[in-house]
Design a protein around this motif. Sequence first.
Motif, PDB file in Angstrom:
ATOM      1  N   PRO A 189      -7.223   9.611 -35.247  1.00  0.00           N
ATOM      2  CA  PRO A 189      -6.213  10.387 -34.493  1.00  0.00           C
ATOM      3  C   PRO A 189      -6.427  10.335 -32.986  1.00  0.00           C
ATOM      4  O   PRO A 189      -5.462  10.240 -32.215  1.00  0.00           O
ATOM      5  N   THR A 190      -7.700  10.394 -32.557  1.00  0.00           N
ATOM      6  CA  THR A 190      -7.978  10.344 -31.119  1.00  0.00           C
ATOM      7  C   THR A 190      -7.603   8.987 -30.532  1.00  0.00           C
ATOM      8  O   THR A 190      -6.970   8.902 -29.465  1.00  0.00           O
ATOM      9  N   ILE A 191      -7.987   7.899 -31.220  1.00  0.00           N
ATOM     10  CA  ILE A 191      -7.654   6.557 -30.738  1.00  0.00           C
ATOM     11  C   ILE A 191      -6.146   6.354 -30.706  1.00  0.00           C
ATOM     12  O   ILE A 191      -5.605   5.736 -29.778  1.00  0.00           O
ATOM     13  N   ARG A 192      -5.454   6.874 -31.711  1.00  0.00           N
ATOM     14  CA  ARG A 192      -3.998   6.729 -31.741  1.00  0.00           C
ATOM     15  C   ARG A 192      -3.346   7.425 -30.537  1.00  0.00           C
ATOM     16  O   ARG A 192      -2.454   6.871 -29.889  1.00  0.00           O
ATOM     17  N   GLN A 193      -3.819   8.636 -30.230  1.00  0.00           N
ATOM     18  CA  GLN A 193      -3.270   9.358 -29.089  1.00  0.00           C
ATOM     19  C   GLN A 193      -3.594   8.650 -27.775  1.00  0.00           C
ATOM     20  O   GLN A 193      -2.733   8.523 -26.892  1.00  0.00           O
ATOM     21  N   LEU A 194      -4.824   8.177 -27.646  1.00  0.00           N
ATOM     22  CA  LEU A 194      -5.191   7.448 -26.432  1.00  0.00           C
ATOM     23  C   LEU A 194      -4.390   6.153 -26.307  1.00  0.00           C
ATOM     24  O   LEU A 194      -4.005   5.764 -25.197  1.00  0.00           O
ATOM     25  N   ALA A 195      -4.132   5.480 -27.432  1.00  0.00           N
ATOM     26  CA  ALA A 195      -3.345   4.243 -27.387  1.00  0.00           C
ATOM     27  C   ALA A 195      -1.923   4.515 -26.921  1.00  0.00           C
ATOM     28  O   ALA A 195      -1.344   3.722 -26.170  1.00  0.00           O
ATOM     29  N   ARG A 196      -1.346   5.634 -27.374  1.00  0.00           N
ATOM     30  CA  ARG A 196       0.002   5.993 -26.905  1.00  0.00           C
ATOM     31  C   ARG A 196       0.010   6.222 -25.391  1.00  0.00           C
ATOM     32  O   ARG A 196       0.932   5.785 -24.683  1.00  0.00           O
ATOM     33  N   GLU A 197      -0.994   6.922 -24.891  1.00  0.00           N
ATOM     34  CA  GLU A 197      -1.045   7.173 -23.449  1.00  0.00           C
ATOM     35  C   GLU A 197      -1.253   5.883 -22.665  1.00  0.00           C
ATOM     36  O   GLU A 197      -0.641   5.688 -21.611  1.00  0.00           O
ATOM     37  N   VAL A 198      -2.128   5.012 -23.189  1.00  0.00           N
ATOM     38  CA  VAL A 198      -2.340   3.722 -22.513  1.00  0.00           C
ATOM     39  C   VAL A 198      -1.055   2.911 -22.498  1.00  0.00           C
ATOM     40  O   VAL A 198      -0.693   2.291 -21.482  1.00  0.00           O
ATOM     41  N   ASP A 199      -0.343   2.892 -23.606  1.00  0.00           N
ATOM     42  CA  ASP A 199       0.919   2.157 -23.677  1.00  0.00           C
ATOM     43  C   ASP A 199       1.933   2.709 -22.686  1.00  0.00           C
ATOM     44  O   ASP A 199       2.652   1.951 -22.029  1.00  0.00           O
ATOM     45  N   SER A 200       1.990   4.043 -22.574  1.00  0.00           N
ATOM     46  CA  SER A 200       2.932   4.651 -21.635  1.00  0.00           C
ATOM     47  C   SER A 200       2.598   4.287 -20.200  1.00  0.00           C
ATOM     48  O   SER A 200       3.470   3.892 -19.415  1.00  0.00           O
ATOM     49  N   PHE A 258       4.977 -16.341 -29.234  1.00  0.00           N
ATOM     50  CA  PHE A 258       5.995 -16.162 -30.272  1.00  0.00           C
ATOM     51  C   PHE A 258       5.405 -15.498 -31.514  1.00  0.00           C
ATOM     52  O   PHE A 258       5.970 -14.536 -32.056  1.00  0.00           O
ATOM     53  N   TYR A 259       4.266 -16.006 -31.967  1.00  0.00           N
ATOM     54  CA  TYR A 259       3.677 -15.450 -33.197  1.00  0.00           C
ATOM     55  C   TYR A 259       3.144 -14.036 -32.969  1.00  0.00           C
ATOM     56  O   TYR A 259       3.245 -13.175 -33.861  1.00  0.00           O
ATOM     57  N   LEU A 260       2.575 -13.777 -31.797  1.00  0.00           N
ATOM     58  CA  LEU A 260       2.117 -12.417 -31.507  1.00  0.00           C
ATOM     59  C   LEU A 260       3.288 -11.443 -31.443  1.00  0.00           C
ATOM     60  O   LEU A 260       3.205 -10.311 -31.942  1.00  0.00           O
ATOM     61  N   LEU A 261       4.390 -11.888 -30.830  1.00  0.00           N
ATOM     62  CA  LEU A 261       5.560 -11.023 -30.738  1.00  0.00           C
ATOM     63  C   LEU A 261       6.171 -10.775 -32.114  1.00  0.00           C
ATOM     64  O   LEU A 261       6.599  -9.653 -32.430  1.00  0.00           O
ATOM     65  N   ARG A 262       6.190 -11.788 -32.976  1.00  0.00           N
ATOM     66  CA  ARG A 262       6.750 -11.615 -34.311  1.00  0.00           C
ATOM     67  C   ARG A 262       5.907 -10.669 -35.165  1.00  0.00           C
ATOM     68  O   ARG A 262       6.437  -9.842 -35.922  1.00  0.00           O
ATOM     69  N   ASP A 263       4.580 -10.781 -35.041  1.00  0.00           N
ATOM     70  CA  ASP A 263       3.676  -9.994 -35.885  1.00  0.00           C
ATOM     71  C   ASP A 263       3.042  -8.829 -35.121  1.00  0.00           C
ATOM     72  O   ASP A 263       1.984  -8.342 -35.522  1.00  0.00           O
ATOM     73  N   TRP A 264       3.667  -8.389 -34.032  1.00  0.00           N
ATOM     74  CA  TRP A 264       3.064  -7.343 -33.197  1.00  0.00           C
ATOM     75  C   TRP A 264       2.863  -6.043 -33.987  1.00  0.00           C
ATOM     76  O   TRP A 264       1.779  -5.450 -33.955  1.00  0.00           O
ATOM     77  N   ASP A 265       3.888  -5.614 -34.691  1.00  0.00           N
ATOM     78  CA  ASP A 265       3.779  -4.366 -35.444  1.00  0.00           C
ATOM     79  C   ASP A 265       2.735  -4.473 -36.553  1.00  0.00           C
ATOM     80  O   ASP A 265       1.988  -3.518 -36.818  1.00  0.00           O
ATOM     81  N   ARG A 266       2.669  -5.636 -37.231  1.00  0.00           N
ATOM     82  CA  ARG A 266       1.652  -5.831 -38.263  1.00  0.00           C
ATOM     83  C   ARG A 266       0.245  -5.787 -37.672  1.00  0.00           C
ATOM     84  O   ARG A 266      -0.681  -5.220 -38.268  1.00  0.00           O
ATOM     85  N   LEU A 267       0.087  -6.397 -36.493  1.00  0.00           N
ATOM     86  CA  LEU A 267      -1.216  -6.406 -35.846  1.00  0.00           C
ATOM     87  C   LEU A 267      -1.652  -4.988 -35.480  1.00  0.00           C
ATOM     88  O   LEU A 267      -2.810  -4.601 -35.694  1.00  0.00           O
ATOM     89  N   VAL A 268      -0.724  -4.202 -34.936  1.00  0.00           N
ATOM     90  CA  VAL A 268      -1.045  -2.818 -34.584  1.00  0.00           C
ATOM     91  C   VAL A 268      -1.395  -2.015 -35.830  1.00  0.00           C
ATOM     92  O   VAL A 268      -2.345  -1.219 -35.839  1.00  0.00           O
ATOM     93  N   THR A 269      -0.645  -2.228 -36.913  1.00  0.00           N
ATOM     94  CA  THR A 269      -0.927  -1.523 -38.168  1.00  0.00           C
ATOM     95  C   THR A 269      -2.290  -1.910 -38.722  1.00  0.00           C
ATOM     96  O   THR A 269      -3.043  -1.055 -39.220  1.00  0.00           O
TER      97      THR A 269
END
Length: 392
Positions: free
Chosen positions: A191-202, A168-179
């Motif tokens: 920038p490279t990590i951000r792009q790789l994270a998007r691909e991993v998420d996809s 519950f707490y991870l889901l509530r604060d997920w966006d804050r944790l990613v930020t």
Amino acid sequence: MTHDTSRRWQMLAISAAIVYVFWLLAPVLMPFAFAAMLAYMGNPLADRLQRLRMGRTLAVSIVFTGLLLLTVGALLLLIPLISRQVDNLVQNLPRYVDWVRGTALPWVQATLHLDPRAFDTDRLMAQLKDHIGSIGGVASSVLGKISRSSVGVVMWLTNLVLIPVVAFYLLRDWDRLVTWIDRMLPRSIEPTIRQLAREVDSVLGAFVRGQLLVMLALGIFYGASLTIMGLSVGPLIGMVAGLLSFVPYLGFIVGFGSALIAAVVQYGDWNHVLIVIGIFTAGQLLEGYVLVPRLVGEKIGLHPVAVIFAVLAGGYLAGFLGVLLALPAASVILVLLRYLGERYRQSDLYMQDGRSEPVRTEVDVTVDTPDGTVETSTVVAHVGDKDVVPQR
């Protein structure tokens, strides 16, 4: 040591320290890993509810309540069914044992021309009875230790309670944790990590959510088909085959073998064996041509061999936690390998041309002379873009 080299060593040391800490804390990370997976799967739905101008806490509460009701409903539905199926299996177990002793083992012995003493079931049962006492002593000792020390039970219950709370707490604060993670990354590689994270998420999101739907669909298909066929343990075999289908071909092999043995023991004819073969053949066609392309997709790139290797390697390195995290780790490694491949194809090691080497070829030449036609062979050496014909 240059500044770039020093920076790379620092990042490597930080990464190694993080991995080492996770390895040390592996025994206590189980509830957090489960909670993180639940939060990851529920985050897209919470984001959609937020787009409807809901607050994050309200959206997470709705998603979490839905997941909780779904889990409780599934348990209330499955536990009585599994209990009945296990009772049915226990009641039919003597029939399976008699079939193995009276039919399967003699057939294997006669077909492979094996030593009859290797399949002496009376001798095997006598040895088993001789060791029952020691097995019972070990079991009573283990149970006594557990009863004297309730730490294991308390830890198990604590982990069970922690999973929904942490989720519950991870889901509530997920966006804050990613930020926060994004802010802590070095700016040179952000920038490279951000792009790789998007691909991993996809890759990971499509694979996990799609594979869960495939497991559910296969479990329902196999269970319903075997039940309609009249197999007494059909629902249990269908559920097991569906759950194990996250490893390619494992669910099919276990389900098909179990259903085949159950059909032979229960009916003893070829008609029901052929029905079982037809059911699992249809299940494989359904999985390969309908469920996986539509629910998982072909663009993910996780090859079945890679999935099997990831699950086995994860189980060997970190036990059940490794099996749980095997597919996420395989997705991350897949994206990293693609990135490294692109970097390699753009590097001087790949792009730089090699030194021109002479290539020698032999051609047949026909020469007309006053005495007639003469065929000779001429060696041509290609040096760069010029052809040099040696004098003969």
